[in-house]
Design a protein around this motif. Structure first.
Motif, PDB file in Angstrom:
ATOM      1  N   LEU A  58       0.815  -1.211   0.000  1.00 51.59           N
ATOM      2  CA  LEU A  58       0.000   0.000   0.000  1.00 51.59           C
ATOM      3  C   LEU A  58       0.852   1.267   0.000  1.00 51.59           C
ATOM      4  O   LEU A  58       0.607   2.194  -0.789  1.00 51.59           O
ATOM      5  CB  LEU A  58      -0.961  -0.002   1.183  1.00 51.59           C
ATOM      6  CG  LEU A  58      -1.910   1.188   1.204  1.00 51.59           C
ATOM      7  CD1 LEU A  58      -2.850   1.164   0.021  1.00 51.59           C
ATOM      8  CD2 LEU A  58      -2.684   1.221   2.488  1.00 51.59           C
ATOM      9  N   ALA A  59       1.856   1.349   0.863  1.00 53.52           N
ATOM     10  CA  ALA A  59       2.683   2.561   0.919  1.00 53.52           C
ATOM     11  C   ALA A  59       3.364   2.810  -0.422  1.00 53.52           C
ATOM     12  O   ALA A  59       3.401   3.943  -0.912  1.00 53.52           O
ATOM     13  CB  ALA A  59       3.706   2.467   2.051  1.00 53.52           C
ATOM     14  N   ARG A  60       3.891   1.786  -1.042  1.00 53.67           N
ATOM     15  CA  ARG A  60       4.532   1.932  -2.369  1.00 53.67           C
ATOM     16  C   ARG A  60       3.502   2.388  -3.396  1.00 53.67           C
ATOM     17  O   ARG A  60       3.768   3.263  -4.225  1.00 53.67           O
ATOM     18  CB  ARG A  60       5.180   0.610  -2.776  1.00 53.67           C
ATOM     19  CG  ARG A  60       5.534   0.464  -4.249  1.00 53.67           C
ATOM     20  CD  ARG A  60       6.667   1.377  -4.709  1.00 53.67           C
ATOM     21  NE  ARG A  60       6.798   1.386  -6.154  1.00 53.67           N
ATOM     22  CZ  ARG A  60       7.666   0.667  -6.848  1.00 53.67           C
ATOM     23  NH1 ARG A  60       8.510  -0.138  -6.231  1.00 53.67           N
ATOM     24  NH2 ARG A  60       7.711   0.763  -8.161  1.00 53.67           N
ATOM     25  N   MET A  85       1.383   6.711  -6.840  1.00 58.59           N
ATOM     26  CA  MET A  85       0.276   7.588  -7.240  1.00 58.59           C
ATOM     27  C   MET A  85       0.665   9.051  -7.056  1.00 58.59           C
ATOM     28  O   MET A  85       0.384   9.889  -7.929  1.00 58.59           O
ATOM     29  CB  MET A  85      -0.973   7.277  -6.416  1.00 58.59           C
ATOM     30  CG  MET A  85      -1.614   5.952  -6.735  1.00 58.59           C
ATOM     31  SD  MET A  85      -2.945   5.556  -5.572  1.00 58.59           S
ATOM     32  CE  MET A  85      -4.162   6.805  -5.988  1.00 58.59           C
ATOM     33  N   ALA A  86       1.290   9.363  -5.931  1.00 59.72           N
ATOM     34  CA  ALA A  86       1.717  10.738  -5.658  1.00 59.72           C
ATOM     35  C   ALA A  86       2.757  11.187  -6.681  1.00 59.72           C
ATOM     36  O   ALA A  86       2.717  12.321  -7.177  1.00 59.72           O
ATOM     37  CB  ALA A  86       2.267  10.847  -4.237  1.00 59.72           C
ATOM     38  N   HIS A 107      -0.756  15.873  -2.934  1.00 56.52           N
ATOM     39  CA  HIS A 107      -1.117  16.080  -1.531  1.00 56.52           C
ATOM     40  C   HIS A 107      -2.338  15.242  -1.159  1.00 56.52           C
ATOM     41  O   HIS A 107      -2.364  14.594  -0.115  1.00 56.52           O
ATOM     42  CB  HIS A 107      -1.376  17.563  -1.269  1.00 56.52           C
ATOM     43  CG  HIS A 107      -1.539  17.878   0.176  1.00 56.52           C
ATOM     44  ND1 HIS A 107      -2.702  17.655   0.857  1.00 56.52           N
ATOM     45  CD2 HIS A 107      -0.665  18.385   1.072  1.00 56.52           C
ATOM     46  CE1 HIS A 107      -2.554  18.005   2.111  1.00 56.52           C
ATOM     47  NE2 HIS A 107      -1.319  18.470   2.273  1.00 56.52           N
ATOM     48  N   ALA A 108      -3.344  15.253  -2.013  1.00 54.70           N
ATOM     49  CA  ALA A 108      -4.606  14.565  -1.707  1.00 54.70           C
ATOM     50  C   ALA A 108      -4.411  13.064  -1.483  1.00 54.70           C
ATOM     51  O   ALA A 108      -4.956  12.505  -0.531  1.00 54.70           O
ATOM     52  CB  ALA A 108      -5.619  14.797  -2.827  1.00 54.70           C
ATOM     53  N   VAL A 109      -3.640  12.419  -2.328  1.00 53.60           N
ATOM     54  CA  VAL A 109      -3.491  10.962  -2.194  1.00 53.60           C
ATOM     55  C   VAL A 109      -2.683  10.606  -0.945  1.00 53.60           C
ATOM     56  O   VAL A 109      -3.022   9.652  -0.233  1.00 53.60           O
ATOM     57  CB  VAL A 109      -2.912  10.325  -3.470  1.00 53.60           C
ATOM     58  CG1 VAL A 109      -1.448  10.661  -3.673  1.00 53.60           C
ATOM     59  CG2 VAL A 109      -3.120   8.815  -3.446  1.00 53.60           C
ATOM     60  N   LEU A 110      -1.635  11.380  -0.655  1.00 53.27           N
ATOM     61  CA  LEU A 110      -0.845  11.102   0.548  1.00 53.27           C
ATOM     62  C   LEU A 110      -1.687  11.326   1.802  1.00 53.27           C
ATOM     63  O   LEU A 110      -1.698  10.495   2.713  1.00 53.27           O
ATOM     64  CB  LEU A 110       0.401  11.987   0.575  1.00 53.27           C
ATOM     65  CG  LEU A 110       1.445  11.717  -0.507  1.00 53.27           C
ATOM     66  CD1 LEU A 110       2.457  12.848  -0.565  1.00 53.27           C
ATOM     67  CD2 LEU A 110       2.119  10.377  -0.301  1.00 53.27           C
ATOM     68  N   LEU A 162       4.704  15.015   3.464  1.00 46.91           N
ATOM     69  CA  LEU A 162       4.741  14.084   4.595  1.00 46.91           C
ATOM     70  C   LEU A 162       5.145  14.815   5.874  1.00 46.91           C
ATOM     71  O   LEU A 162       4.607  14.532   6.954  1.00 46.91           O
ATOM     72  CB  LEU A 162       5.686  12.915   4.298  1.00 46.91           C
ATOM     73  CG  LEU A 162       5.214  11.977   3.180  1.00 46.91           C
ATOM     74  CD1 LEU A 162       6.269  10.920   2.889  1.00 46.91           C
ATOM     75  CD2 LEU A 162       3.880  11.337   3.516  1.00 46.91           C
ATOM     76  N   GLY A 163       6.053  15.768   5.768  1.00 47.47           N
ATOM     77  CA  GLY A 163       6.420  16.585   6.927  1.00 47.47           C
ATOM     78  C   GLY A 163       5.231  17.383   7.440  1.00 47.47           C
ATOM     79  O   GLY A 163       5.002  17.477   8.651  1.00 47.47           O
TER      80      GLY A 163
END
Length: 157
Positions: A85-87, A92-93, A103-106, A140-141
């Motif tokens: 999932l993370a990959r 996607m990002a 931004h939205a997908v993360l 992510l930050g």
């Protein structure tokens, strides 16, 4: 076994993976949706293949090449074969055409409690060449500072 009528989505995913051949895995939005991500469904099927493979184009299938499709990148027990999932979310990002989509997908993956900021950071670091790396790490930050680095609700990886 035969069936009358159109294929189910899962049958279609299996057909695409099998028809493209060895080393093919679902990736991006397809893999993320199977991992529980909501709101980013795509009609096209996204697959990753090893760099030496040159499958012919297929309607409704987006093919990406990746040299990093080892055990740390793939779900070991889920089928059809897919990226973790993370990959999938990081891909996607990275493939997003607009910063707000990145931004939205993360944010969605973290807000939906499917993965953590730490897992997304690790996937970004191990991903290899990635066009949007700086933007992804910045987002992510921001998510971490907003307190959205809480543990995922389940290990769907």
């Amino acid at each position: 076994m035969t069936q009358a009528g159109p294929l189910t989505r899962m049958q279609l995913l299996w057909c695409v993976v099998e028809s493209i051949g060895p080393g093919t895995v679902l990736g991006g939005a397809c893999a993320a949706a199977l991992g529980g991500l909501h709101g980013f469904d795509e009609e096209n099927v996204t697959v990753l293949v090893p760099p030496q493979r040159r499958p012919s184009p297929r309607p409704g299938v987006v093919i990406h090449h990746s040299a990093r499709l080892g055990p740390t990148e793939l779900c070991p027990v889920l089928h059809p074969p897919r990226t973790r999932l993370a990959r999938s979310v990081v891909d996607m990002a990275n493939w997003a055409t607009r910063p707000q989509n990145t931004h939205a997908v993360l944010a969605a993956a973290v807000y939906q409690r499917l993965t953590t900021v730490a897992e997304l950071r690790a996937a970004t670091r191990t991903r290899g060449p990635i066009r949007q790396r700086n933007m992804i790490m910045k987002i992510l930050g921001e998510l971490e500072r907003a307190g959205r680095s809480t543990p995922a609700k389940s290990a769907r990886q």
